[in-house]
Design a protein around this motif. Structure first.
Motif, PDB file in Angstrom:
ATOM      1  N   TRP A  99      90.112  49.199  39.428  1.00 19.42           N
ATOM      2  CA  TRP A  99      90.181  50.472  38.540  1.00 19.42           C
ATOM      3  C   TRP A  99      90.810  49.832  37.178  1.00 19.42           C
ATOM      4  O   TRP A  99      90.191  50.040  36.230  1.00 19.42           O
ATOM      5  CB  TRP A  99      91.274  51.345  38.908  1.00 19.42           C
ATOM      6  CG  TRP A  99      90.292  52.479  39.567  1.00 19.42           C
ATOM      7  CD1 TRP A  99      90.046  52.677  40.835  1.00 19.42           C
ATOM      8  CD2 TRP A  99      90.073  53.594  38.932  1.00 19.42           C
ATOM      9  NE1 TRP A  99      89.510  53.875  41.278  1.00 19.42           N
ATOM     10  CE2 TRP A  99      89.377  54.394  39.876  1.00 19.42           C
ATOM     11  CE3 TRP A  99      90.185  54.024  37.751  1.00 19.42           C
ATOM     12  CZ2 TRP A  99      88.780  55.598  39.504  1.00 19.42           C
ATOM     13  CZ3 TRP A  99      89.712  55.263  37.290  1.00 19.42           C
ATOM     14  CH2 TRP A  99      88.745  56.186  38.121  1.00 19.42           C
ATOM     15  N   SER A 132      84.139  56.204  42.888  1.00 19.63           N
ATOM     16  CA  SER A 132      84.189  56.151  41.443  1.00 19.63           C
ATOM     17  C   SER A 132      84.793  57.482  40.887  1.00 19.63           C
ATOM     18  O   SER A 132      84.285  58.658  41.335  1.00 19.63           O
ATOM     19  CB  SER A 132      82.969  55.814  40.958  1.00 19.63           C
ATOM     20  OG  SER A 132      82.609  54.498  41.132  1.00 19.63           O
ATOM     21  N   LYS A 156      77.316  54.369  38.795  1.00 20.76           N
ATOM     22  CA  LYS A 156      77.593  53.113  39.494  1.00 20.76           C
ATOM     23  C   LYS A 156      76.941  52.606  40.662  1.00 20.76           C
ATOM     24  O   LYS A 156      76.760  51.376  40.967  1.00 20.76           O
ATOM     25  CB  LYS A 156      79.281  53.455  39.706  1.00 20.76           C
ATOM     26  CG  LYS A 156      80.063  53.762  38.700  1.00 20.76           C
ATOM     27  CD  LYS A 156      81.148  52.568  38.474  1.00 20.76           C
ATOM     28  CE  LYS A 156      81.871  52.931  37.113  1.00 20.76           C
ATOM     29  NZ  LYS A 156      83.337  53.579  37.025  1.00 20.76           N
TER      30      LYS A 156
END
Ligand SMILES: [Zn+2]
Length: 700
Positions: free
Chosen positions: A226, A165, A149
């Protein structure tokens, strides 16, 4: 959730048992949680304040391997250290348990079985990273690599600490085994997965719609991103031998994922506590009239807001958290706190270096809490909070009130006559404070709440400064009595309202004022009368908090000034950590080109003794040495002055390269070189024979 729940279940993140507690943990979780729990008890609520050691997971097994001990050795050691430091710091857990306890293993296995029987898991055989040399699957912290990410090259197999993450080990780019450094292969293994995607609608409804207004923006925002990203099934089992065995066919050699078992630790710790207290644990977790609040740091948001609630929901009989007031991170002197780099203020060290000053750290951490953004702890700010607020405002006010009451009235609370407008304003202000502080606490704004408490002490100081009883005593005794009566009411309110924030100070102050402590232990040291224990609500409902005729005790300073040298010592400690890190990260230079034996024999190295030493004027690094080389006595200029004083090196036997061509350094001829190396802390050390030998002997 009604506004007056029947009981509170308050949890604080389970500390991971691979090191002691540091200020980051305290500011992020334990101090706010303790303020909340103390406040709730003080306002007459039924509270279960729950925590314990999180003792499973990969980092503990890695640490055990490194230290050549068992994982149980590691967790036993740190569980004891952590538990004791919490007690000494005044964190009032009703139960501090541990996840290696049998009751927890049983509870977690039972929870797993219930979900498994209900068909809430997916069983899947997948390819996982495997280290052929270590003969082990690599999940979580056993593998590092590049975060897909954000590109952080040191992301772990379960999480990237750079962007927060949550990851699966197979997501990592360029994965590497943390055990051997090898590039892992893929191998098939079966695991149980919690299909988070199945709970997406419930999470959207419950959090994104239901808690849009009352959850902190930092928590809500992280949860939303999320959910917006789309949730995927998460493995709840691991191929490991340290943890809770998977209680299902095919579970041999596998344990529950530490993030599946750890939050269940709150439940098992509540069970353990209830059994000790002769209570029923179930209402604390299953009654809709119970308010469940999880205090955590921001790195735990996903587990407490998405995974654990999905587990609870899937189980079916549990309540969900009413709020998860996660804090952001606390930095230290401008740098990220780090256990591995020893960049931290450790709680056991603080308790040793600052005896009986728990409240100073509690206050400094609360006043500067990382509630809405990352914040920085500095020792200078800590000193300023103590000297300018606790000493100069709170302590000063109490000291004046107590000293003057003893001086004028032999410690007896005087009788008030007519109240002036200002008196009435002050008395009304006292009554308003509980609601003001309450409103901040109920919104989890503890720094604001602590500042309101300090404002009440400020009000007291200003009242005395404006009314000047020390001047008025000479001309108007009646008025002076009224002023002191009012000031004593403020002091009395502070004794109770300070309890959640400054619990040790609150007890001291109640003893001085001879107000009974909360647990109904009456302090009778030398006193004839005692005020009854004071409830939080008394401050706003009672007209008189401490009555005329009541005898108070002698003064005792509540806080003392922290000097610069104390702060400098702490800064030096950190500086030493920094140097040690730099030294530890020093790259070992590759070997130089080969030389022949003849080349080596050209070097003439001898044992010598330093006879005299002085600093080279106007330099930091250089010492001018007189050295007996056994051949002659000569001058050598050496760059060791930052590591040694001249007095320290006189008489030292050293190794001298005697045939180095002379060089002029700052106008002084230097004839040779003393051989040195460096400690991990960056201090130079001599390379010398380890017993005394004759000067002039050759080194070969
Ligand atoms: Zn990342």
């Amino acid at each position: 959730m009604s506004t007056h729940p029947k009981r509170y279940t308050i949890t604080a993140a389970l500390p991971y048992t691979n090191g002691p507690i540091h200020i980051g943990h305290l500011a992020g979780v334990y101090v706010p949680a303790d303020i909340y729990a103390r406040y709730k008890r003080l306002t007459g609520n039924d509270v279960a304040f729950i925590c314990g050691s999180d003792e499973h997971g990969v980092p503990i097994t890695i640490k055990a391997k490194k230290e050549g001990v068992t994982p149980q050795d590691i967790v036993d050691k740190y569980h004891a250290i952590i538990k004791k430091s919490f007690v000494d710091f005044g964190i009032t857990f009703d139960n501090y348990s541990r996840t290696s306890a049998k009751i927890h293993h049983d509870t977690a296995q039972e929870f797993f079985k219930t979900l498994n029987d209900k068909g809430e898991f997916i069983e899947e055989t997948t390819e996982q990273l495997y280290d052929e040399e270590a003969n082990q699957f690599l999940a979580d912290r056993f593998v590092t690599g590049t975060c897909p990410k954000c590109g952080n090259e040191e992301a772990y197999g379960d999480q990237c600490e750079s962007c927060g993450s949550s990851l699966n080990a197979t997501d990592l780019i360029n994965p590497k085994s943390a055990i051997t450094g090898n590039v892992p292969t893929l191998k098939e293994t079966k695991h149980w997965f919690l299909p988070l995607d199945k709970h997406e609608d419930f999470l959207k409804e419950w959090i994104l719609k239901g808690h849009k207004k009352d959850w902190k923006p930092n928590v809500y925002g992280q949860v939303k991103s999320w959910i917006d990203d789309g949730l995927r099934p998460r493995a709840v089992t691991r191929d490991l031998d340290w943890g809770i065995p998977v209680p299902a066919p095919g579970g041999e050699g596998k344990v529950l994922y530490v993030w599946f078992d750890a939050p269940i630790g709150y439940i098992s710790a509540t069970k353990e506590w209830a059994a000790q207290e002769g209570k029923d644990w179930e209402p604390y977790w299953k009654d809709q009239d119970t308010k469940l609040v999880h205090f955590i740091g921001k790195d735990n948001i996903v587990f407490h807001c998405i995974i654990f609630p999905s587990m609870l929901k899937a189980e079916g009989s549990y309540i969900l958290p009413d709020n998860v007031p996660a804090n952001e991170f606390l930095n230290l002197e401008g740098n990220k706190l780090s256990t591995s780099k020893n960049w931290a203020v450790w709680l056991p060290d603080y308790l040793e270096d600052f005896p009986n000053q728990q409240d100073v750290l509690r206050y400094a951490l609360t006043a500067n809490a990382p509630e809405s953004k990352d914040n920085d702890f500095t020792w200078k700010d800590f000193q300023a909070r103590n000297n300018n607020e606790l000493v100069a405002i709170f302590g000063n006010f109490i000291n004046r009130v107590v000293v003057l009451t003893n001086k004028y009235y032999e410690g007896v609370v005087p009788k008030a006559s007519e109240f002036s407008d200002i008196d009435n304003e002050v008395l009304a202000a006292i009554k308003a404070y509980p609601a003001v502080i309450e409103s901040s606490i109920e919104r989890y704004r503890f720094r604001e709440a602590s500042q309101e408490l300090m404002n009440l002490a400020r009000l007291g100081n200003k009242y005395l400064a404006d009314e000047e009883p020390w001047k008025l005593i000479k001309t108007d005794e009646v008025r002076t009595k009224t002023i002191m009566f009012v000031a004593l009411q403020i002091a009395s309110a502070l004794a109770t309202l300070s309890e959640p924030f400054l619990p040790f100070t609150s007890i001291k102050l109640k003893k001085i004022l001879r107000i009974a402590l909360n647990n109904n232990v009456i302090s009778t040291e030398g006193g004839t009368t005692n005020e009854e224990s004071q409830k939080w609500s008394d401050i706003s409902t009672k007209d008189i908090l401490i009555s005329s005729g009541h005898q108070i005790g002698k003064g005792e300073l509540l806080f003392s000034k922290i000097e610069d040298k104390t702060i400098d010592a702490q800064l030096e400690k950190l500086e030493a950590s920094k140097k040690a890190n730099e030294a530890a990260n020093k790259v070992i230079e590759p070997q130089k080109d080969l030389i022949t034996f003849e080349d080596f024999t050209k070097l003439d190295m001898r044992v010598g003794t330093i006879l005299e030493a002085e600093k080279m004027p106007k330099t930091k690094k250089l010492l001018i040495l007189k050295v007996d080389t056994g051949i002659d006595t000569r001058t050598i200029v050496s760059g060791i002055a930052e590591s040694f004083s001249p007095e320290e090196v006189v008489g030292k036997q050293v190794t001298v390269l005697v045939n180095l061509a002379p060089r002029k350094l700052r106008g002084v001829d230097s004839e040779g070189m003393i051989l040195m190396t460096e400690t991990p802390e960056g201090k130079l050390v001599f390379v010398n024979p380890d017993t005394a030998v004759k000067n002039g002997l050759q080194i070969s």
